[in-house]
Scaffold this motif. Sequence first.
Motif, PDB file in Angstrom:
ATOM      1  N   ILE A 358     -22.928 -73.957  19.359  1.00  0.00           N
ATOM      2  CA  ILE A 358     -23.256 -72.741  20.108  1.00  0.00           C
ATOM      3  C   ILE A 358     -24.103 -73.075  21.335  1.00  0.00           C
ATOM      4  O   ILE A 358     -23.871 -72.563  22.434  1.00  0.00           O
ATOM      5  N   ARG A 359     -25.077 -73.953  21.165  1.00  0.00           N
ATOM      6  CA  ARG A 359     -25.926 -74.333  22.302  1.00  0.00           C
ATOM      7  C   ARG A 359     -25.118 -75.109  23.346  1.00  0.00           C
ATOM      8  O   ARG A 359     -25.339 -74.951  24.552  1.00  0.00           O
ATOM      9  N   HIS A 360     -24.194 -75.911  22.893  1.00  0.00           N
ATOM     10  CA  HIS A 360     -23.336 -76.645  23.827  1.00  0.00           C
ATOM     11  C   HIS A 360     -22.491 -75.674  24.658  1.00  0.00           C
ATOM     12  O   HIS A 360     -22.392 -75.809  25.883  1.00  0.00           O
ATOM     13  N   ILE A 361     -21.882 -74.705  23.990  1.00  0.00           N
ATOM     14  CA  ILE A 361     -21.049 -73.726  24.705  1.00  0.00           C
ATOM     15  C   ILE A 361     -21.918 -72.901  25.660  1.00  0.00           C
ATOM     16  O   ILE A 361     -21.497 -72.595  26.786  1.00  0.00           O
ATOM     17  N   ALA A 362     -23.121 -72.553  25.225  1.00  0.00           N
ATOM     18  CA  ALA A 362     -24.024 -71.791  26.097  1.00  0.00           C
ATOM     19  C   ALA A 362     -24.346 -72.572  27.367  1.00  0.00           C
ATOM     20  O   ALA A 362     -24.395 -72.005  28.469  1.00  0.00           O
ATOM     21  N   ARG A 363     -24.574 -73.881  27.230  1.00  0.00           N
ATOM     22  CA  ARG A 363     -24.858 -74.701  28.418  1.00  0.00           C
ATOM     23  C   ARG A 363     -23.664 -74.751  29.354  1.00  0.00           C
ATOM     24  O   ARG A 363     -23.829 -74.702  30.592  1.00  0.00           O
ATOM     25  N   ARG A 364     -22.470 -74.844  28.791  1.00  0.00           N
ATOM     26  CA  ARG A 364     -21.273 -74.867  29.638  1.00  0.00           C
ATOM     27  C   ARG A 364     -21.103 -73.532  30.362  1.00  0.00           C
ATOM     28  O   ARG A 364     -20.728 -73.500  31.542  1.00  0.00           O
ATOM     29  N   LEU A 365     -21.400 -72.438  29.696  1.00  0.00           N
ATOM     30  CA  LEU A 365     -21.308 -71.124  30.333  1.00  0.00           C
ATOM     31  C   LEU A 365     -22.376 -70.974  31.417  1.00  0.00           C
ATOM     32  O   LEU A 365     -22.120 -70.401  32.487  1.00  0.00           O
ATOM     33  N   GLU A 366     -23.562 -71.474  31.139  1.00  0.00           N
ATOM     34  CA  GLU A 366     -24.635 -71.374  32.127  1.00  0.00           C
ATOM     35  C   GLU A 366     -24.255 -72.089  33.421  1.00  0.00           C
ATOM     36  O   GLU A 366     -24.538 -71.606  34.527  1.00  0.00           O
ATOM     37  N   ALA A 367     -23.581 -73.219  33.299  1.00  0.00           N
ATOM     38  CA  ALA A 367     -23.172 -73.971  34.490  1.00  0.00           C
ATOM     39  C   ALA A 367     -22.164 -73.183  35.323  1.00  0.00           C
ATOM     40  O   ALA A 367     -22.122 -73.308  36.551  1.00  0.00           O
ATOM     41  N   VAL A 368     -21.374 -72.334  34.674  1.00  0.00           N
ATOM     42  CA  VAL A 368     -20.362 -71.544  35.377  1.00  0.00           C
ATOM     43  C   VAL A 368     -20.946 -70.229  35.892  1.00  0.00           C
ATOM     44  O   VAL A 368     -20.684 -69.808  37.029  1.00  0.00           O
ATOM     45  N   LEU A 369     -21.762 -69.577  35.062  1.00  0.00           N
ATOM     46  CA  LEU A 369     -22.249 -68.227  35.379  1.00  0.00           C
ATOM     47  C   LEU A 369     -23.577 -68.216  36.126  1.00  0.00           C
ATOM     48  O   LEU A 369     -23.939 -67.212  36.743  1.00  0.00           O
ATOM     49  N   GLY A 370     -24.333 -69.311  36.016  1.00  0.00           N
ATOM     50  CA  GLY A 370     -25.639 -69.358  36.664  1.00  0.00           C
ATOM     51  C   GLY A 370     -26.733 -68.673  35.862  1.00  0.00           C
ATOM     52  O   GLY A 370     -27.867 -68.526  36.355  1.00  0.00           O
ATOM     53  N   ILE A 371     -26.442 -68.250  34.632  1.00  0.00           N
ATOM     54  CA  ILE A 371     -27.447 -67.639  33.768  1.00  0.00           C
ATOM     55  C   ILE A 371     -27.311 -68.251  32.381  1.00  0.00           C
ATOM     56  O   ILE A 371     -26.231 -68.684  31.981  1.00  0.00           O
ATOM     57  N   ASP A 372     -28.428 -68.283  31.671  1.00  0.00           N
ATOM     58  CA  ASP A 372     -28.415 -68.802  30.300  1.00  0.00           C
ATOM     59  C   ASP A 372     -28.055 -67.649  29.361  1.00  0.00           C
ATOM     60  O   ASP A 372     -28.857 -66.720  29.182  1.00  0.00           O
ATOM     61  N   PRO A 373     -26.875 -67.673  28.736  1.00  0.00           N
ATOM     62  CA  PRO A 373     -26.483 -66.542  27.889  1.00  0.00           C
ATOM     63  C   PRO A 373     -27.374 -66.390  26.648  1.00  0.00           C
ATOM     64  O   PRO A 373     -27.469 -65.291  26.102  1.00  0.00           O
ATOM     65  N   LEU A 374     -28.035 -67.446  26.228  1.00  0.00           N
ATOM     66  CA  LEU A 374     -28.925 -67.332  25.077  1.00  0.00           C
ATOM     67  C   LEU A 374     -30.183 -66.552  25.433  1.00  0.00           C
ATOM     68  O   LEU A 374     -30.810 -65.963  24.554  1.00  0.00           O
ATOM     69  N   LEU A 375     -30.542 -66.552  26.716  1.00  0.00           N
ATOM     70  CA  LEU A 375     -31.716 -65.794  27.158  1.00  0.00           C
ATOM     71  C   LEU A 375     -31.326 -64.398  27.614  1.00  0.00           C
ATOM     72  O   LEU A 375     -32.046 -63.421  27.345  1.00  0.00           O
ATOM     73  N   SER A 376     -30.194 -64.285  28.279  1.00  0.00           N
ATOM     74  CA  SER A 376     -29.804 -62.979  28.840  1.00  0.00           C
ATOM     75  C   SER A 376     -29.172 -62.068  27.806  1.00  0.00           C
ATOM     76  O   SER A 376     -29.156 -60.855  27.967  1.00  0.00           O
ATOM     77  N   GLY A 377     -28.585 -62.646  26.694  1.00  0.00           N
ATOM     78  CA  GLY A 377     -27.910 -61.820  25.694  1.00  0.00           C
ATOM     79  C   GLY A 377     -28.858 -60.978  24.901  1.00  0.00           C
ATOM     80  O   GLY A 377     -28.472 -60.003  24.317  1.00  0.00           O
TER      81      GLY A 377
END
Length: 377
Positions: A358-377
């Motif tokens: 989950i943390r790995h996928i979150a990091r990959r999403l952050e690189a694309v979206l510019g936000i950390d989904p674990l913090l913004s969710g």
Amino acid sequence: MLKLHSRCNLLCSYCYVYTAADTSWRRRPARVTEAVLTRSAERIGEHVATHRLSRIRVELHGGEPLLGGAETALRQAAEVRAAVRAASATDCEVQVSVQTNGTLLTPDVVRRLAAGGIRVGVSLDGGRPDHNKRRVDHAGRPSWHAATRGLAVLAGHPETYAGILCTIDLDLDPVEVYDSLLEFRPAALDLLLPHANWASPPPGKGPSSAGSTPYGEWLAHAFDRWFDGGRYRTRIRLFTEIIGLLLGFSGGAEAVGLSPVAAVLVETDGGIEQVDSLKAAYQEAPATGMDVFSHSFDDVLEHPGIAARQLGADALSDECRSCPLLRVCGGGHYAHRYRRGSGFRNRSVYCADLDMLIRHIARRLEAVLGIDPLLSG
């Protein structure tokens, strides 16, 4: 989920039905009886009418559900659709699929299933013969050639081809497995963690290595390959579920998230059970003591085992409820939490793997979206 056959022509080494703790399959009829087939359909129609449902999924399972040929599957699908039409005042879409090992998919069987509006999913551990070393028949012979012949036939009916289920094998390279399965052009893939628990850990996760993450690392490599190149062609359910949950959407899978259980299983003798992945835990773990002749599906909703899985986070251990990944992980698959003495109120035996993935996928999403989904969710 309706079982059409309680036996299988294969004996996969990791099978949670025939090689795990529960042996109740031995006393059930091999084939679904006519009375069960009809009564199951009536109960489904009753449930649709009671709750005014607009869509249901009927999954035909086994064993190997096609051991009785296509006729039983077609008959069951037709009876369910007729019962839903007769009982419901509203239109309800009935989606029917059959999950098979692929070895019995002849041109005639696939043609008939397609004509009957039944989609077909196939279980395969990879797209190479050596990937499927654990998928053998009762004499130890490989099933690869028969299964791939079936897949070749199915590829000619893309509207019927539901996709491939693949159980993870740590001995295999994840990128190679992923790439090889794409050669069969599935619309969807599901990468499954082997059904295991604290009493019976999965390969590579013994008592001294509970905090290791071999399955998370395997899945992370497969995710990167998919995310960087193939995600627009083939949906991988575990990955899309985690992405959706990280972005704040609700989930709908057993493997992750907090969505309530939405499945029930009817055995060949009419017994109503919880999902049979629980067979990996202990003898009679999925049993409810109910059957389609004496009980409705609403009755089953009152069973403690089902009710517990409707509670979301309230059914989880204190450790899970305090975890920052709770909303995404959801405690993992229910069957993977079992521990002798404390039941299912534990973290998953794959807890460390899920955390890593989950943390790995979150990091990959952050690189694309510019936000950390674990913090913004």
